[in-house]
Design an enzyme around this catalytic site. Structure first.
Site, PDB file in Angstrom:
ATOM      1  CD  GLU A  17      -2.798  -1.307   2.306  1.00 29.28           C
ATOM      2  OE1 GLU A  17      -3.684  -0.405   2.577  1.00 29.28           O
ATOM      3  OE2 GLU A  17      -2.547  -2.069   3.316  1.00 29.28           O
ATOM      4  CB  SER A 153      -5.319  -1.259  -0.546  1.00 33.30           C
ATOM      5  OG  SER A 153      -5.061  -0.005   0.280  1.00 33.30           O
ATOM      6  CE1 TYR A 223      -7.039   3.982  -1.850  1.00 35.42           C
ATOM      7  CE2 TYR A 223      -6.481   1.572  -2.455  1.00 35.42           C
ATOM      8  CZ  TYR A 223      -6.741   2.644  -1.352  1.00 35.42           C
ATOM      9  OH  TYR A 223      -6.836   2.180  -0.160  1.00 35.42           O
ATOM     10  NE  ARG A 262     -12.641   2.366   5.669  1.00 43.22           N
ATOM     11  CZ  ARG A 262     -11.340   2.024   5.289  1.00 43.22           C
ATOM     12  NH1 ARG A 262     -10.263   2.803   4.740  1.00 43.22           N
ATOM     13  NH2 ARG A 262     -10.927   0.669   5.063  1.00 43.22           N
ATOM     14  CG  ASP A 264     -14.273  -1.238   5.414  1.00 50.31           C
ATOM     15  OD1 ASP A 264     -14.342   0.212   5.400  1.00 50.31           O
ATOM     16  OD2 ASP A 264     -13.106  -1.505   5.249  1.00 50.31           O
ATOM     17  CD  GLU A 277     -11.094  -5.090   6.040  1.00 50.48           C
ATOM     18  OE1 GLU A 277     -10.228  -4.277   5.904  1.00 50.48           O
ATOM     19  OE2 GLU A 277     -11.455  -6.295   5.526  1.00 50.48           O
ATOM     20  CG  ASN A 279      -7.944   1.370   7.799  1.00 48.01           C
ATOM     21  OD1 ASN A 279      -7.170   2.449   8.021  1.00 48.01           O
ATOM     22  ND2 ASN A 279      -7.577   0.923   6.668  1.00 48.01           N
ATOM     23  N   GLY A 283      -7.685   5.861   4.711  1.00 49.84           N
ATOM     24  CA  GLY A 283      -6.997   6.520   3.722  1.00 49.84           C
ATOM     25  C   GLY A 283      -7.378   7.919   3.502  1.00 49.84           C
TER      26      GLY A 283
END
Length: 316
Positions: A17, A153, A223, A262, A264, A277, A279, A283
């Site tokens: 990443e 990612s 991305y 964050r 998900d 999951e 984070n 990002g």
């Protein structure tokens, strides 16, 4: 805020990443500079410890993704260097980075999670891959989703619709890690919910609904501008939106996270919210969901970055 004038942004790293981290770090740095904060950008390399010792910054803002950035290693180094930093402490990073651990801790708090198993690469060699694959499908059914038990990612992650596809999905997964998390694939609305703490306790940001072109939210869809459509706030019922917010806040607290995170999630057709999951270093690129949620909350992204850095500075 006048006391905060020198921040070191860490970006890059050695994980797959790397490029995403560079983009996140650049955006954070540019945002802080717009508020007249002096910012330097550095990578995690052999010069880092010397830099921290010889010319310590007021605050470090890690924008590192993947191994060494989110697994607690960088946080440990910053703790050893006695430098304030934005983000979760080492133990919390380790718990969140290990997806099965995070999933278990969140499930203990009453949040629904997909059924799944975690298996090392060696198990398929030692026990015989055909028999083990057959047992996985018989137990979890189809469709499935396979991903490394660590990392982000969407590297090594893939959807599985047939028994034959499971084998190739595992080969891709094991290219990025030695253990695979194999879960039932829940059909529904994919969302990301950010949590932010600017000093008065964590609060949820508006949920971001993710609709990738082609149906799979892979690296390219994440991305590449235009490859994914985002709706913020997500198109959810009031009840589902409240449940999603509570799930993200529960994950943040259960794992001992700090400053921001964050989570998900997926919301099925019945409105049930399932945790996927979390984070610890969301990002910050132009296509990342966390900045979208910040803007939807009518917060200024640059000021949020500055406030996060200032709060970390005050923890020194």
């Amino acid at each position: 805020m006048a006391d905060l004038d020198r921040v070191l942004v860490l970006a890059g790293g050695m994980s797959p990443e790397h490029e995403v981290s560079v983009r996140s770090g650049r955006r954070v740095a540019e945002s802080l500079r717009r508020l007249d904060v002096e910012v330097q950008i550095a990578d995690v390399d052999s010069a880092l410890l010397g830099t921290l010792a010889a010319d310590p910054p007021q605050v470090v803002f890690p924008a590192l993704h993947g191994a060494s950035g989110e697994d607690g290693a960088t946080a440990e180094i910053l703790e050893l260097s006695a430098v304030p930093y934005v983000g979760a402490p080492p133990a919390a990073c380790r718990a969140a980075f290990a997806k099965p651990v995070a999933k278990a801790l969140v499930a203990e708090r009453g949040i629904a999670v997909p059924r799944g198993v975690v298996l090392p690469k060696s198990a398929f060699h030692d026990l015989g891959a055909p028999a083990l694959l057959e047992r996985i499908v018989a137990t979890l059914g189809l469709p499935l989703f396979v991903k490394p038990d660590q990392g982000g990612s969407a590297f090594g992650a893939g959807a599985v619709d047939t028994p034959e596809a499971l084998s190739s999905a595992l080969v891709s997964c094991f290219a990025y890690g030695d253990r695979a998390l194999i879960e039932e694939r829940v059909e529904g609305t994919e969302i990301a919910v950010g949590v932010l703490d600017l000093g008065d306790g964590p609060f949820d940001l508006p949920a971001v609904e993710i609709v990738p072109d082609g149906g799979v939210y892979d690296y390219t869809a994440r991305y590449t501008p235009g490859r994914t459509e985002f709706f913020c706030p997500a198109r959810l019922s009031d009840a589902a939106a409240r449940a999603a917010a509570e799930a993200a806040l529960t994950a943040h607290r259960a794992l001992g996270l700090r400053d921001y995170s964050r989570t998900d999630l997926i919301v099925d057709g019945d409105g049930t919210v399932r945790f996927l999951e979390v984070n610890v270093a969301p990002g910050m690129t132009e296509t990342s969901t966390f900045p979208l949620a910040v803007e939807a909350a009518e917060l200024d992204f640059a000021r949020v970055c500055r406030d996060l850095a200032f709060n970390a500075y005050n923890r020194r």
